[in-house]
Design a protein around this motif. Structure first.
Motif, PDB file in Angstrom:
ATOM      1  N   ALA A  90      -5.569 -31.920 -77.281  1.00 35.63           N
ATOM      2  CA  ALA A  90      -5.680 -33.379 -77.421  1.00 35.63           C
ATOM      3  C   ALA A  90      -4.411 -34.078 -76.943  1.00 35.63           C
ATOM      4  O   ALA A  90      -4.458 -35.235 -76.518  1.00 35.63           O
ATOM      5  CB  ALA A  90      -5.986 -33.755 -78.864  1.00 35.63           C
ATOM      6  N   ASP A  91      -3.283 -33.370 -76.980  1.00 38.99           N
ATOM      7  CA  ASP A  91      -1.999 -33.950 -76.572  1.00 38.99           C
ATOM      8  C   ASP A  91      -1.622 -33.668 -75.122  1.00 38.99           C
ATOM      9  O   ASP A  91      -0.534 -34.023 -74.686  1.00 38.99           O
ATOM     10  CB  ASP A  91      -0.882 -33.433 -77.488  1.00 38.99           C
ATOM     11  CG  ASP A  91      -0.999 -33.979 -78.902  1.00 38.99           C
ATOM     12  OD1 ASP A  91      -1.568 -35.076 -79.079  1.00 38.99           O
ATOM     13  OD2 ASP A  91      -0.523 -33.310 -79.834  1.00 38.99           O
ATOM     14  N   ILE A  92      -2.488 -33.008 -74.367  1.00 42.96           N
ATOM     15  CA  ILE A  92      -2.185 -32.686 -72.976  1.00 42.96           C
ATOM     16  C   ILE A  92      -2.869 -33.718 -72.078  1.00 42.96           C
ATOM     17  O   ILE A  92      -4.097 -33.789 -72.023  1.00 42.96           O
ATOM     18  CB  ILE A  92      -2.664 -31.258 -72.623  1.00 42.96           C
ATOM     19  CG1 ILE A  92      -1.995 -30.220 -73.535  1.00 42.96           C
ATOM     20  CG2 ILE A  92      -2.372 -30.959 -71.154  1.00 42.96           C
ATOM     21  CD1 ILE A  92      -2.522 -28.811 -73.347  1.00 42.96           C
ATOM     22  N   PRO A  93      -2.080 -34.522 -71.353  1.00 45.73           N
ATOM     23  CA  PRO A  93      -2.667 -35.610 -70.568  1.00 45.73           C
ATOM     24  C   PRO A  93      -3.647 -35.164 -69.493  1.00 45.73           C
ATOM     25  O   PRO A  93      -4.584 -35.895 -69.166  1.00 45.73           O
ATOM     26  CB  PRO A  93      -1.458 -36.297 -69.933  1.00 45.73           C
ATOM     27  CG  PRO A  93      -0.263 -35.728 -70.563  1.00 45.73           C
ATOM     28  CD  PRO A  93      -0.634 -34.484 -71.289  1.00 45.73           C
ATOM     29  N   GLU A  94      -3.457 -33.987 -68.928  1.00 45.44           N
ATOM     30  CA  GLU A  94      -4.332 -33.518 -67.856  1.00 45.44           C
ATOM     31  C   GLU A  94      -5.737 -33.170 -68.346  1.00 45.44           C
ATOM     32  O   GLU A  94      -6.670 -33.102 -67.548  1.00 45.44           O
ATOM     33  CB  GLU A  94      -3.732 -32.266 -67.186  1.00 45.44           C
ATOM     34  CG  GLU A  94      -2.428 -32.516 -66.474  1.00 45.44           C
ATOM     35  CD  GLU A  94      -1.195 -32.332 -67.357  1.00 45.44           C
ATOM     36  OE1 GLU A  94      -0.090 -32.257 -66.794  1.00 45.44           O
ATOM     37  OE2 GLU A  94      -1.315 -32.276 -68.597  1.00 45.44           O
ATOM     38  N   VAL A  95      -5.886 -32.934 -69.644  1.00 46.71           N
ATOM     39  CA  VAL A  95      -7.200 -32.590 -70.201  1.00 46.71           C
ATOM     40  C   VAL A  95      -7.968 -33.884 -70.437  1.00 46.71           C
ATOM     41  O   VAL A  95      -7.650 -34.664 -71.323  1.00 46.71           O
ATOM     42  CB  VAL A  95      -7.071 -31.773 -71.506  1.00 46.71           C
ATOM     43  CG1 VAL A  95      -8.451 -31.519 -72.109  1.00 46.71           C
ATOM     44  CG2 VAL A  95      -6.345 -30.461 -71.245  1.00 46.71           C
ATOM     45  N   MET A  96      -8.998 -34.087 -69.619  1.00 46.29           N
ATOM     46  CA  MET A  96      -9.789 -35.305 -69.694  1.00 46.29           C
ATOM     47  C   MET A  96     -10.918 -35.191 -70.701  1.00 46.29           C
ATOM     48  O   MET A  96     -11.327 -36.171 -71.313  1.00 46.29           O
ATOM     49  CB  MET A  96     -10.374 -35.639 -68.318  1.00 46.29           C
ATOM     50  CG  MET A  96      -9.326 -35.800 -67.229  1.00 46.29           C
ATOM     51  SD  MET A  96      -8.050 -37.011 -67.627  1.00 46.29           S
ATOM     52  CE  MET A  96      -9.006 -38.491 -67.753  1.00 46.29           C
ATOM     53  N   LEU A 127      -1.418 -24.705 -71.092  1.00 48.25           N
ATOM     54  CA  LEU A 127      -2.627 -24.127 -71.674  1.00 48.25           C
ATOM     55  C   LEU A 127      -2.412 -22.714 -72.219  1.00 48.25           C
ATOM     56  O   LEU A 127      -2.813 -22.413 -73.337  1.00 48.25           O
ATOM     57  CB  LEU A 127      -3.758 -24.140 -70.649  1.00 48.25           C
ATOM     58  CG  LEU A 127      -5.158 -23.899 -71.204  1.00 48.25           C
ATOM     59  CD1 LEU A 127      -5.502 -24.900 -72.300  1.00 48.25           C
ATOM     60  CD2 LEU A 127      -6.185 -23.958 -70.091  1.00 48.25           C
ATOM     61  N   THR A 128      -1.764 -21.845 -71.454  1.00 44.87           N
ATOM     62  CA  THR A 128      -1.588 -20.460 -71.917  1.00 44.87           C
ATOM     63  C   THR A 128      -0.554 -20.338 -73.037  1.00 44.87           C
ATOM     64  O   THR A 128      -0.459 -19.291 -73.663  1.00 44.87           O
ATOM     65  CB  THR A 128      -1.192 -19.524 -70.752  1.00 44.87           C
ATOM     66  OG1 THR A 128       0.018 -19.997 -70.162  1.00 44.87           O
ATOM     67  CG2 THR A 128      -2.308 -19.452 -69.728  1.00 44.87           C
TER      68      THR A 128
END
Length: 158
Positions: A90-96, A127-128
């Motif tokens: 939820a905190d990773i901007p690239e994850v739409m 991610l990893t």
């Protein structure tokens, strides 16, 4: 919240097509006078049927040329590990988008980045590094064929 009637549904359809429409224009499109139209709109917002208004940005025009779909398996699927993963992505901007899935993957992500190098950085450094991630499978989108943001809301006449 009361059940939506045809006028509420028409309001939603019109706003999904043009969220910047004035109340005057909206009222004309749905066949209400402006005051009752505004009351209905405010009620839809209060009831959280309408949750926010946004601008849709063309990813390529802002340098985001790579869309990837990443299937993620966790080493454990208990509530604690699911929560850790969900809070992290939820905190990773690239994850739409992120969906909890059935089948051979625990999650499916839609990720948007500048280029393949940025995707590699996303994988290696974000991610990893999330605790519990055990397997990733990635597919890259060649081009969008269908992309919709409007929900398929229908009125009684449709």
């Amino acid at each position: 919240m009361e059940k939506l009637d045809d006028i509420d549904r028409r309001i939603l359809m019109e706003l999904q097509a043009n969220g910047r429409m004035t109340n005057q224009d909206l009222s004309e499109r749905v066949g209400l006078s402006p005051s009752p139209c505004l009351r209905r709109l405010k009620q839809l917002e209060t009831d959280e049927v309408i949750t926010q208004y946004v601008a849709l940005v063309n990813p390529e025009r802002v340098g985001l040329g790579v869309t990837a779909f990443v299937r993620v398996r966790l080493d454990q699927q208990d509530d604690r590990h699911l929560s850790i993963f969900e809070e992290a992505v939820a905190d990773i901007p690239e994850v739409m988008e992120c969906y909890l899935m059935t089948g051979d993957a625990d999650y499916q992500l839609r990720v948007i980045v500048d280029d393949l190098r940025a995707f590699e950085d996303f994988l290696r450094h974000k991610l990893t590094r999330i605790a519990g991630v055990s397997q990733l499978t990635t597919s890259f989108a060649l081009r969008p064929v269908v992309y919709k943001t409007a929900l398929p809301i229908h009125t009684a006449r449709e």
